[in-house]
Write an enzyme that holds these catalytic residues in place. Structure first.
Site, PDB file in Angstrom:
ATOM      1  N   ASP A   1       0.856  -1.186   0.000  1.00 25.44           N
ATOM      2  CA  ASP A   1       0.000   0.000   0.000  1.00 25.44           C
ATOM      3  C   ASP A   1       0.886   1.229   0.000  1.00 25.44           C
ATOM      4  O   ASP A   1       2.098   1.144   0.241  1.00 25.44           O
ATOM      5  CB  ASP A   1      -0.915  -0.001   1.228  1.00 25.44           C
ATOM      6  CG  ASP A   1      -1.836   1.214   1.277  1.00 25.44           C
ATOM      7  OD1 ASP A   1      -2.531   1.466   0.281  1.00 25.44           O
ATOM      8  OD2 ASP A   1      -1.847   1.932   2.295  1.00 25.44           O
TER       9      ASP A   1
ATOM     10  N   GLU B   1      -3.173   8.758   8.562  1.00 25.64           N
ATOM     11  CA  GLU B   1      -1.735   8.557   8.744  1.00 25.64           C
ATOM     12  C   GLU B   1      -1.232   9.248  10.015  1.00 25.64           C
ATOM     13  O   GLU B   1      -0.266   8.793  10.638  1.00 25.64           O
ATOM     14  CB  GLU B   1      -0.974   9.089   7.522  1.00 25.64           C
ATOM     15  CG  GLU B   1      -1.209   8.313   6.237  1.00 25.64           C
ATOM     16  CD  GLU B   1      -0.356   7.066   6.118  1.00 25.64           C
ATOM     17  OE1 GLU B   1       0.686   6.983   6.791  1.00 25.64           O
ATOM     18  OE2 GLU B   1      -0.736   6.168   5.333  1.00 25.64           O
TER      19      GLU B   1
ATOM     20  N   CYS C   1     -10.839   3.540  -0.425  1.00 24.15           N
ATOM     21  CA  CYS C   1      -9.423   3.690  -0.071  1.00 24.15           C
ATOM     22  C   CYS C   1      -9.210   2.848   1.169  1.00 24.15           C
ATOM     23  O   CYS C   1     -10.032   2.883   2.091  1.00 24.15           O
ATOM     24  CB  CYS C   1      -9.086   5.159   0.196  1.00 24.15           C
ATOM     25  SG  CYS C   1      -7.414   5.417   0.842  1.00 24.15           S
TER      26      CYS C   1
ATOM     27  N   HIS D   1      -7.404   3.168   3.602  1.00 22.55           N
ATOM     28  CA  HIS D   1      -7.305   3.928   4.846  1.00 22.55           C
ATOM     29  C   HIS D   1      -8.680   4.140   5.487  1.00 22.55           C
ATOM     30  O   HIS D   1      -8.791   4.261   6.711  1.00 22.55           O
ATOM     31  CB  HIS D   1      -6.687   5.305   4.584  1.00 22.55           C
ATOM     32  CG  HIS D   1      -5.212   5.294   4.324  1.00 22.55           C
ATOM     33  ND1 HIS D   1      -4.679   4.777   3.165  1.00 22.55           N
ATOM     34  CD2 HIS D   1      -4.171   5.761   5.051  1.00 22.55           C
ATOM     35  CE1 HIS D   1      -3.364   4.922   3.196  1.00 22.55           C
ATOM     36  NE2 HIS D   1      -3.027   5.508   4.318  1.00 22.55           N
TER      37      HIS D   1
END
Length: 284
Positions: free
Chosen positions: A23, A165, A197, A199
């Site tokens: 990723d 993140e 996504c 995330h």
């Protein structure tokens, strides 16, 4: 069947070899988490491109180049398959990786698109993703191949990746930005929302609360792990043994900030990840 499967010699593949997963950063850990849950005997080599995250604002050519470098790195471990645990890389680079590879390569877009097409009741499907994934229209293409009666509404949410993140999973800032992004999808009255996504499942509770109980959230990470298990079983490549005592079952590599990655990874996977190694991915 993936394009790469056409040239695969199954007899040359070791069913007990590891699975390669990559990723742009930490988002692919949601896919790793699902692989661990659904096929726990498998060994995993994970690479997170933390030095070059995010991929969503980069060109197709750049994402393909990054993905090819990572595939070459993962192949040094003689992996039996590669999971592209990044929607942007799946949208831009999957065809190239499949063409170049002599092992199976799967992405995260098709599994999520397939489920969304199945579960929608009013034919209004929302997709939230990076700018690159939305711009590629890849979810729209796959879904409408399955069901031409549905309408897909894409919404780029570029700030979600840096928020995740930074570990701001339950934070007023994330909540406010999510409300701003999702308002127009609520007004359109979608009944299905693809978290396009890897995330985004990490802020699923926030997204679900804002969208309300009438909207089904589709998590491609979960669906990808299911498809991976089915594919490996069909090719007789499911691991036939548990890792030996002392064997490093899960290995993690990043291109930057290994210490920060380990802290974050432990909060997601709950496995006890002791280390991650930083490598110079540009050399591959």
């Amino acid at each position: 069947m993936t394009k790469s499967e056409n040239k695969i010699n199954l007899k040359s593949l070791d069913r007990n070899a590891p699975i390669g997963v990559f990723d742009s950063g930490v988002g692919g850990l949601t896919v790793v988490r699902e692989i661990i849950r659904q096929i726990p005997n498998e060994k995993i080599i994970y690479f997170g491109d933390t030095a070059r995250v995010p991929y969503g604002n980069k060109s197709r050519e750049t994402v393909i180049r990054f993905s090819q470098q990572i595939m070459r790195f993962l192949n040094t471990f003689d992996v039996k398959t590669i999971v592209v645990a990044c929607n942007t890389a799946s949208a831009y680079a999957l065809d190239t990786l499949e063409r170049d590879s002599n092992i199976p390569v799967i992405g995260v877009v098709k599994p999520g698109a397939r489920l969304a097409a199945q579960v929608t009741k009013n034919g209004r499907i929302g997709v939230i993703a990076t700018e690159a994934t939305i711009g590629s229209r890849i979810y729209s293409q796959y879904i409408q191949e399955l069901n031409q009666e549905v309408t897909i509404y894409g919404k780029a949410c570029p700030l979600f990746v840096p928020l995740v993140e930074e570990g701001l999973l339950e934070d007023p800032v994330t909540d406010e930005i999510a409300r701003r992004y999702l308002t127009e999808l609520i007004d359109i009255d979608i009944d299905t929302l693809i978290l396009g996504c890897t995330h985004y499942p990490l802020i699923r509770s926030t997204l679900g609360r804002i969208m309300g109980p009438g909207v089904t959230l589709v998590n491609p990470a979960y669906e990808t792990a299911r498809e991976l298990k089915s594919m490996l079983a069909g090719m007789n490549l499911l691991s036939g043994e548990s890792p030996k005592l002392g064997e490093n079952k899960y290995q993690f590599f990043v291109s930057d900030k290994a210490e920060k990655f380990v802290v974050f990874a432990n909060s997601i996977i709950k496995y006890g990840i002791l280390s991650a190694k930083t490598i110079h991915i540009e050399t591959y």
